[in-house]
Design an enzyme around this catalytic site. Sequence first.
Site, PDB file in Angstrom:
ATOM      1  N   THR A  41       1.364  -4.849   4.096  1.00 37.34           N
ATOM      2  CA  THR A  41       1.103  -4.999   5.398  1.00 37.34           C
ATOM      3  C   THR A  41       0.574  -6.811   5.323  1.00 37.34           C
ATOM      4  O   THR A  41       0.815  -7.658   6.310  1.00 37.34           O
ATOM      5  CB  THR A  41       0.473  -5.036   6.376  1.00 37.34           C
ATOM      6  OG1 THR A  41      -1.112  -4.822   5.114  1.00 37.34           O
ATOM      7  CG2 THR A  41       0.851  -3.082   6.289  1.00 37.34           C
TER       8      THR A  41
ATOM      9  N   SER B   1       0.267  -9.460  -1.015  1.00 38.13           N
ATOM     10  CA  SER B   1      -0.549 -11.049  -0.966  1.00 38.13           C
ATOM     11  C   SER B   1      -0.394 -12.257  -2.054  1.00 38.13           C
ATOM     12  O   SER B   1      -0.517 -12.992  -2.141  1.00 38.13           O
ATOM     13  CB  SER B   1      -2.273 -10.716  -1.047  1.00 38.13           C
ATOM     14  OG  SER B   1      -2.554  -9.440  -1.329  1.00 38.13           O
TER      15      SER B   1
ATOM     16  N   THR C 254       0.598  -1.294   0.363  1.00 41.36           N
ATOM     17  CA  THR C 254      -0.030  -0.048   0.023  1.00 41.36           C
ATOM     18  C   THR C 254       0.795   1.133  -0.102  1.00 41.36           C
ATOM     19  O   THR C 254       0.348   2.332  -0.814  1.00 41.36           O
ATOM     20  CB  THR C 254      -0.876  -0.128   1.372  1.00 41.36           C
ATOM     21  OG1 THR C 254      -1.782  -0.984   0.890  1.00 41.36           O
ATOM     22  CG2 THR C 254      -1.440   1.233   1.263  1.00 41.36           C
TER      23      THR C 254
ATOM     24  N   THR D 126      -0.557 -22.227  19.757  1.00 41.40           N
ATOM     25  CA  THR D 126      -1.571 -22.189  20.113  1.00 41.40           C
ATOM     26  C   THR D 126      -2.164 -20.947  18.951  1.00 41.40           C
ATOM     27  O   THR D 126      -1.999 -19.848  18.207  1.00 41.40           O
ATOM     28  CB  THR D 126      -1.849 -21.249  21.496  1.00 41.40           C
ATOM     29  OG1 THR D 126      -2.724 -20.575  21.623  1.00 41.40           O
ATOM     30  CG2 THR D 126      -0.882 -20.168  21.712  1.00 41.40           C
ATOM     31  N   GLN D 127      -4.121 -20.467  18.725  1.00 45.05           N
ATOM     32  CA  GLN D 127      -4.796 -20.028  17.992  1.00 45.05           C
ATOM     33  C   GLN D 127      -4.676 -19.036  18.805  1.00 45.05           C
ATOM     34  O   GLN D 127      -5.201 -17.608  18.586  1.00 45.05           O
ATOM     35  CB  GLN D 127      -6.009 -19.982  18.000  1.00 45.05           C
ATOM     36  CG  GLN D 127      -6.538 -22.173  17.067  1.00 45.05           C
ATOM     37  CD  GLN D 127      -7.430 -22.159  17.132  1.00 45.05           C
ATOM     38  OE1 GLN D 127      -8.692 -21.767  17.905  1.00 45.05           O
ATOM     39  NE2 GLN D 127      -7.655 -23.325  16.812  1.00 45.05           N
ATOM     40  N   CYS D 128      -4.025 -18.825  20.431  1.00 47.78           N
ATOM     41  CA  CYS D 128      -4.190 -17.404  20.849  1.00 47.78           C
ATOM     42  C   CYS D 128      -3.574 -16.332  20.610  1.00 47.78           C
ATOM     43  O   CYS D 128      -2.317 -16.782  20.236  1.00 47.78           O
ATOM     44  CB  CYS D 128      -4.163 -17.890  22.552  1.00 47.78           C
ATOM     45  SG  CYS D 128      -5.311 -18.760  23.554  1.00 47.78           S
TER      46      CYS D 128
ATOM     47  N   ARG E 291      -2.486 -25.527  14.583  1.00 52.28           N
ATOM     48  CA  ARG E 291      -3.673 -24.961  15.676  1.00 52.28           C
ATOM     49  C   ARG E 291      -4.436 -24.889  16.950  1.00 52.28           C
ATOM     50  O   ARG E 291      -5.249 -25.179  16.077  1.00 52.28           O
ATOM     51  CB  ARG E 291      -3.588 -23.538  14.657  1.00 52.28           C
ATOM     52  CG  ARG E 291      -3.015 -22.796  13.430  1.00 52.28           C
ATOM     53  CD  ARG E 291      -3.053 -21.267  13.233  1.00 52.28           C
ATOM     54  NE  ARG E 291      -3.165 -20.125  14.056  1.00 52.28           N
ATOM     55  CZ  ARG E 291      -3.878 -19.862  13.757  1.00 52.28           C
ATOM     56  NH1 ARG E 291      -5.016 -20.039  13.559  1.00 52.28           N
ATOM     57  NH2 ARG E 291      -4.296 -19.142  15.261  1.00 52.28           N
TER      58      ARG E 291
END
Length: 344
Positions: free
Chosen positions: A90, A60, A14, A278-280, A247
């Site tokens: 980003t 991407s 961007t 972990t997904q956390c 995950r």
Amino acid sequence: MQQPRILIIYTGGTIGMIEDQKTKALRPFDFSHLMENVPKVKMLDYEIDNFQFHPPIDSSDMSIAHWQQMARIIDGNYNRYDGFVVLHGTDTMAYTASALSFMLEGLSKPVIITGSQLPIGEVRTDGEENLITALQIAAATDASGEPVVREVAILFENYLWRGNRSSKRSADNFNAFKSNNYPALARIGLGIEYDTEALAKPATGGPLNVVYDFDQSVAILDLFPGLSSATLRQVLSTPGLKGVVLRTYGAGNSPTAKWFIDAIREAIERGIVVLNVTQCFHGSVCANRYVSGDLLSTAGVLSGYDITCEAAVTKMMSLFGRGLSHDQVVEALRRPLCGEMTVR
Ligand code: ASP
């Protein structure tokens, strides 16, 4: 005193985009457009050169070939420059930062990755400040004239984060990145306040050794209540699969059902490496806290502790890319290679 010499590698994102007149969608534009919009850069008394990706990309579209290209540029110019600034979209910035951290062995100069949420040509852009601060950090030296930052880091708005500890956390906030399990390397306010405890301190002056190869035979498997046995088995029987980032919930937990644990155990017995992440957003895998996590470790799943998913998958691809044996990969996944995790 010699002027700091900085090489900017412009990959796209961007920060350099402009609006397509017809569709109004943002598309990458060239480096001269970007620099024309930041005349303040000339106020820095630095020698700045640039290398531009042709064409610049939306991140991407980032690929292993692009990481290799970035590393090749850094490798080929390592002795000529004091620091490197990578301008990057980003969306996949945290993956690139992680990948470069594993590729650039022996790094003792700053590689500062930045970008922006608004294009640099827009009135309220965050790109100008991010670019200028990234250049200042890439040029910063300590009292003995050595670089303050000697690792791959992400500079975004108010913080400098360790690259392989970072994740994109917001699609629209200027503070888009965060490292939940490691302190900021610097806080950006009126000044740039470095956290000298948190910064890596490798000896300077040594050679850079770039590890270029990656092996894509890996997958990320995200748990959710409702995941079917058929999907799980399908992923685990992907031809050529060597590694899986699993995950899991909370402190590293998964379903305790026999069909689930059996499928994981059988994959490990076939030689697939499974890493528990972990997904956390915050905290660490603590495999033996609950029965469900314990079942996974008994089945042979490795703990990823507090590693990010971005660092886990790039670390796996890099380790397999080195042609290491199964046991060597397992051994290297158990320990931090460049500050990417804290082993409890
Ligand atoms: N899609 C853009 C990219 O990652 C988003 C950004 O730069 O913020 O290239």
